[in-house]
Scaffold this motif. Structure first.
Motif, PDB file in Angstrom:
ATOM      1  N   VAL A 138      -0.077  46.207   9.162  1.00 26.96           N
ATOM      2  CA  VAL A 138       1.134  46.661   9.852  1.00 26.96           C
ATOM      3  C   VAL A 138       0.806  47.841  10.776  1.00 26.96           C
ATOM      4  CG1 VAL A 138       3.412  47.713   9.521  1.00 26.96           C
ATOM      5  CG2 VAL A 138       2.712  45.794   8.096  1.00 26.96           C
ATOM      6  N   GLN A 139      -0.020  48.763  10.309  1.00 27.45           N
ATOM      7  CA  GLN A 139      -0.378  49.925  11.127  1.00 27.45           C
ATOM      8  C   GLN A 139      -1.120  49.506  12.398  1.00 27.45           C
ATOM      9  OE1 GLN A 139       0.794  52.876  10.741  1.00 27.45           O
ATOM     10  NE2 GLN A 139      -0.344  53.822  12.392  1.00 27.45           N
ATOM     11  N   GLY A 140      -2.038  48.551  12.278  1.00 27.93           N
ATOM     12  CA  GLY A 140      -2.765  48.059  13.448  1.00 27.93           C
ATOM     13  C   GLY A 140      -1.840  47.410  14.465  1.00 27.93           C
ATOM     14  N   ILE A 141      -0.897  46.621  13.980  1.00 27.01           N
ATOM     15  CA  ILE A 141       0.080  45.986  14.872  1.00 27.01           C
ATOM     16  C   ILE A 141       0.963  47.054  15.507  1.00 27.01           C
ATOM     17  CG2 ILE A 141       2.051  44.409  14.984  1.00 27.01           C
ATOM     18  CD1 ILE A 141       0.752  42.889  12.608  1.00 27.01           C
ATOM     19  N   ARG A 142       1.393  48.011  14.704  1.00 29.70           N
ATOM     20  CA  ARG A 142       2.264  49.080  15.184  1.00 29.70           C
ATOM     21  C   ARG A 142       1.582  49.881  16.305  1.00 29.70           C
ATOM     22  NH1 ARG A 142       3.838  51.533  10.221  1.00 29.70           N
ATOM     23  NH2 ARG A 142       5.486  50.004  10.011  1.00 29.70           N
ATOM     24  N   ALA A 187      11.356  45.442  13.053  1.00 28.47           N
ATOM     25  CA  ALA A 187      11.643  44.170  12.384  1.00 28.47           C
ATOM     26  C   ALA A 187      10.687  43.077  12.874  1.00 28.47           C
ATOM     27  CB  ALA A 187      13.093  43.752  12.624  1.00 28.47           C
ATOM     28  N   GLN A 188      10.386  43.054  14.165  1.00 26.62           N
ATOM     29  CA  GLN A 188       9.451  42.068  14.706  1.00 26.62           C
ATOM     30  C   GLN A 188       8.040  42.299  14.155  1.00 26.62           C
ATOM     31  OE1 GLN A 188      10.633  42.962  18.836  1.00 26.62           O
ATOM     32  NE2 GLN A 188      10.749  40.741  19.143  1.00 26.62           N
ATOM     33  N   ILE A 189       7.652  43.559  14.025  1.00 24.82           N
ATOM     34  CA  ILE A 189       6.341  43.893  13.472  1.00 24.82           C
ATOM     35  C   ILE A 189       6.259  43.435  12.021  1.00 24.82           C
ATOM     36  CG2 ILE A 189       4.843  45.822  12.784  1.00 24.82           C
ATOM     37  CD1 ILE A 189       5.824  47.266  15.358  1.00 24.82           C
ATOM     38  N   GLU A 190       7.295  43.716  11.245  1.00 21.54           N
ATOM     39  CA  GLU A 190       7.325  43.311   9.835  1.00 21.54           C
ATOM     40  C   GLU A 190       7.308  41.790   9.696  1.00 21.54           C
ATOM     41  OE1 GLU A 190       7.090  44.986   6.966  1.00 21.54           O
ATOM     42  OE2 GLU A 190       6.871  46.897   7.997  1.00 21.54           O
ATOM     43  N   GLU A 191       8.057  41.106  10.559  1.00 17.11           N
ATOM     44  CA  GLU A 191       8.095  39.645  10.532  1.00 17.11           C
ATOM     45  C   GLU A 191       6.720  39.068  10.857  1.00 17.11           C
ATOM     46  OE1 GLU A 191       9.175  35.761  10.113  1.00 17.11           O
ATOM     47  OE2 GLU A 191      10.278  37.523   9.452  1.00 17.11           O
ATOM     48  N   MET A 192       6.051  39.658  11.852  1.00 23.44           N
ATOM     49  CA  MET A 192       4.718  39.204  12.217  1.00 23.44           C
ATOM     50  C   MET A 192       3.751  39.390  11.047  1.00 23.44           C
ATOM     51  SD  MET A 192       2.108  40.548  15.195  1.00 23.44           S
ATOM     52  CE  MET A 192       3.370  40.455  16.430  1.00 23.44           C
ATOM     53  N   ALA A 193       3.813  40.541  10.409  1.00 20.53           N
ATOM     54  CA  ALA A 193       2.943  40.811   9.258  1.00 20.53           C
ATOM     55  C   ALA A 193       3.227  39.818   8.135  1.00 20.53           C
ATOM     56  CB  ALA A 193       3.131  42.247   8.775  1.00 20.53           C
ATOM     57  N   GLN A 251       4.408  36.740   8.436  1.00 22.03           N
ATOM     58  CA  GLN A 251       3.889  35.429   8.823  1.00 22.03           C
ATOM     59  C   GLN A 251       2.375  35.360   8.643  1.00 22.03           C
ATOM     60  OE1 GLN A 251       5.208  34.746  12.848  1.00 22.03           O
ATOM     61  NE2 GLN A 251       7.339  34.440  12.233  1.00 22.03           N
ATOM     62  N   ILE A 252       1.683  36.423   9.043  1.00 24.51           N
ATOM     63  CA  ILE A 252       0.225  36.468   8.894  1.00 24.51           C
ATOM     64  C   ILE A 252      -0.149  36.451   7.421  1.00 24.51           C
ATOM     65  CG2 ILE A 252      -1.818  37.924   9.236  1.00 24.51           C
ATOM     66  CD1 ILE A 252      -0.478  38.773  11.945  1.00 24.51           C
ATOM     67  N   GLU A 253       0.560  37.228   6.622  1.00 23.88           N
ATOM     68  CA  GLU A 253       0.297  37.265   5.193  1.00 23.88           C
ATOM     69  C   GLU A 253       0.522  35.898   4.549  1.00 23.88           C
ATOM     70  OE1 GLU A 253       2.482  40.275   2.979  1.00 23.88           O
ATOM     71  OE2 GLU A 253       0.614  41.380   2.865  1.00 23.88           O
ATOM     72  N   GLN A 254       1.551  35.203   4.982  1.00 23.68           N
ATOM     73  CA  GLN A 254       1.828  33.863   4.469  1.00 23.68           C
ATOM     74  C   GLN A 254       0.671  32.915   4.794  1.00 23.68           C
ATOM     75  OE1 GLN A 254       4.679  33.037   2.653  1.00 23.68           O
ATOM     76  NE2 GLN A 254       3.506  31.202   2.217  1.00 23.68           N
ATOM     77  N   GLN A 255       0.153  33.009   6.021  1.00 24.26           N
ATOM     78  CA  GLN A 255      -0.996  32.182   6.406  1.00 24.26           C
ATOM     79  C   GLN A 255      -2.209  32.502   5.539  1.00 24.26           C
ATOM     80  OE1 GLN A 255      -1.869  32.685  10.572  1.00 24.26           O
ATOM     81  NE2 GLN A 255       0.180  32.097  11.203  1.00 24.26           N
ATOM     82  N   ILE A 256      -2.433  33.784   5.283  1.00 23.40           N
ATOM     83  CA  ILE A 256      -3.566  34.203   4.443  1.00 23.40           C
ATOM     84  C   ILE A 256      -3.423  33.619   3.049  1.00 23.40           C
ATOM     85  CG2 ILE A 256      -4.628  36.196   3.299  1.00 23.40           C
ATOM     86  CD1 ILE A 256      -3.892  37.811   5.861  1.00 23.40           C
ATOM     87  N   ASN A 257      -2.233  33.763   2.463  1.00 22.86           N
ATOM     88  CA  ASN A 257      -2.002  33.268   1.102  1.00 22.86           C
ATOM     89  C   ASN A 257      -2.111  31.748   1.010  1.00 22.86           C
ATOM     90  OD1 ASN A 257      -1.658  35.806  -0.108  1.00 22.86           O
ATOM     91  ND2 ASN A 257       0.491  35.859   0.481  1.00 22.86           N
ATOM     92  N   ASN A 258      -1.737  31.051   2.083  1.00 19.54           N
ATOM     93  CA  ASN A 258      -1.823  29.592   2.087  1.00 19.54           C
ATOM     94  C   ASN A 258      -3.255  29.087   2.267  1.00 19.54           C
ATOM     95  OD1 ASN A 258       0.937  29.361   1.768  1.00 19.54           O
ATOM     96  ND2 ASN A 258       1.346  29.004   3.926  1.00 19.54           N
ATOM     97  N   ARG A 259      -4.069  29.848   2.986  1.00 19.74           N
ATOM     98  CA  ARG A 259      -5.422  29.371   3.327  1.00 19.74           C
ATOM     99  C   ARG A 259      -6.528  29.887   2.413  1.00 19.74           C
ATOM    100  NH1 ARG A 259      -6.349  30.443   9.563  1.00 19.74           N
ATOM    101  NH2 ARG A 259      -8.422  29.780   8.932  1.00 19.74           N
ATOM    102  N   ASP A 289      -3.335  36.089  17.985  1.00 17.18           N
ATOM    103  CA  ASP A 289      -2.526  34.912  18.293  1.00 17.18           C
ATOM    104  C   ASP A 289      -1.034  35.251  18.268  1.00 17.18           C
ATOM    105  OD1 ASP A 289      -2.229  32.059  18.808  1.00 17.18           O
ATOM    106  OD2 ASP A 289      -1.473  31.932  16.750  1.00 17.18           O
ATOM    107  N   GLN A 290      -0.614  36.000  17.256  1.00 19.20           N
ATOM    108  CA  GLN A 290       0.800  36.393  17.152  1.00 19.20           C
ATOM    109  C   GLN A 290       1.193  37.373  18.273  1.00 19.20           C
ATOM    110  OE1 GLN A 290       3.204  35.396  14.945  1.00 19.20           O
ATOM    111  NE2 GLN A 290       1.835  33.950  13.967  1.00 19.20           N
ATOM    112  N   LEU A 291       0.322  38.345  18.550  1.00 25.27           N
ATOM    113  CA  LEU A 291       0.633  39.329  19.593  1.00 25.27           C
ATOM    114  C   LEU A 291       0.703  38.683  20.974  1.00 25.27           C
ATOM    115  CD1 LEU A 291      -1.407  42.503  18.578  1.00 25.27           C
ATOM    116  CD2 LEU A 291       1.072  42.286  18.699  1.00 25.27           C
TER     117      LEU A 291
END
Length: 167
Positions: A67-71, A82-88, A90-98, A114-116
């Motif tokens: 989150v800090q890097g995105i911020r 809210a957009q930053i948190e949502e992006m984090a 989504q990325i976390e969900q991808q990590i947990n799925n893969r 990719d998200q940015l």
């Protein structure tokens, strides 16, 4: 569950509520013996996923660092918290799925870029310049050209879709 007041383990659940988007449950309990109420929280214990750094060191993945890097990349840009948190998320969900136990930091960097790229192109270039460790202006220009090429391809695909769709 033992009562924090009298130590007895005889209680009843008075109220249960889902929290943190369903990732935890808050329960209000009442001790049958002393009749005092207390709150407990229930959540899934996640096994920490390890991040493999460029120098091959391993460290626990930390959402706060993501989150800090995105911020930082989005500083003074029209991107909400809210957009930053949502992006984090989504990325976390991808990590947990893969990944189960560990993953390479380069994968995380590419996910962020990719998200940015979709959210804010200036933030994308800022992040890319640090992540890809640009050494000179030419590398910066090459990244911008790549970004413009992607945007042109996206526009061409959109035009083709619009041409196929009858009005």
């Amino acid at each position: 569950m033992k009562c924090p007041y009298c130590g007895e383990d005889n209680d009843k659940v008075v109220d249960s509520r889902s929290m943190n988007e369903g990732r935890s449950i808050r329960r209000r309990r009442e001790c049958i013996v002393c009749e005092k109420r207390f709150t407990t929280y229930e959540h899934v214990d996640n096994i920490p996923i390890m991040l493999i750094k460029r120098d091959k060191r391993r460290e626990p993945y930390q959402r706060d660092k993501l989150v800090q890097g995105i911020r930082i990349a989005c500083r003074k840009r029209p991107v909400s918290e809210a957009q930053i948190e949502e992006m984090a998320a989504q990325i976390e969900q991808q990590i947990n799925n893969r990944f189960d136990k560990e993953f390479d930091s380069s994968v995380l960097g590419e996910m962020v870029m990719d998200q940015l790229r979709k959210l804010d192109q200036v933030a994308y270039v800022r992040f890319a310049s640090v992540y890809r460790q640009f050494k000179d202006v030419n590398q910066f220009i090459d990244e911008l050209k790549g970004l413009l090429d992607m945007e042109a391809r996206d526009l061409n695909e959109l035009k083709k879709l619009q041409e196929r769709t009858p009005e």
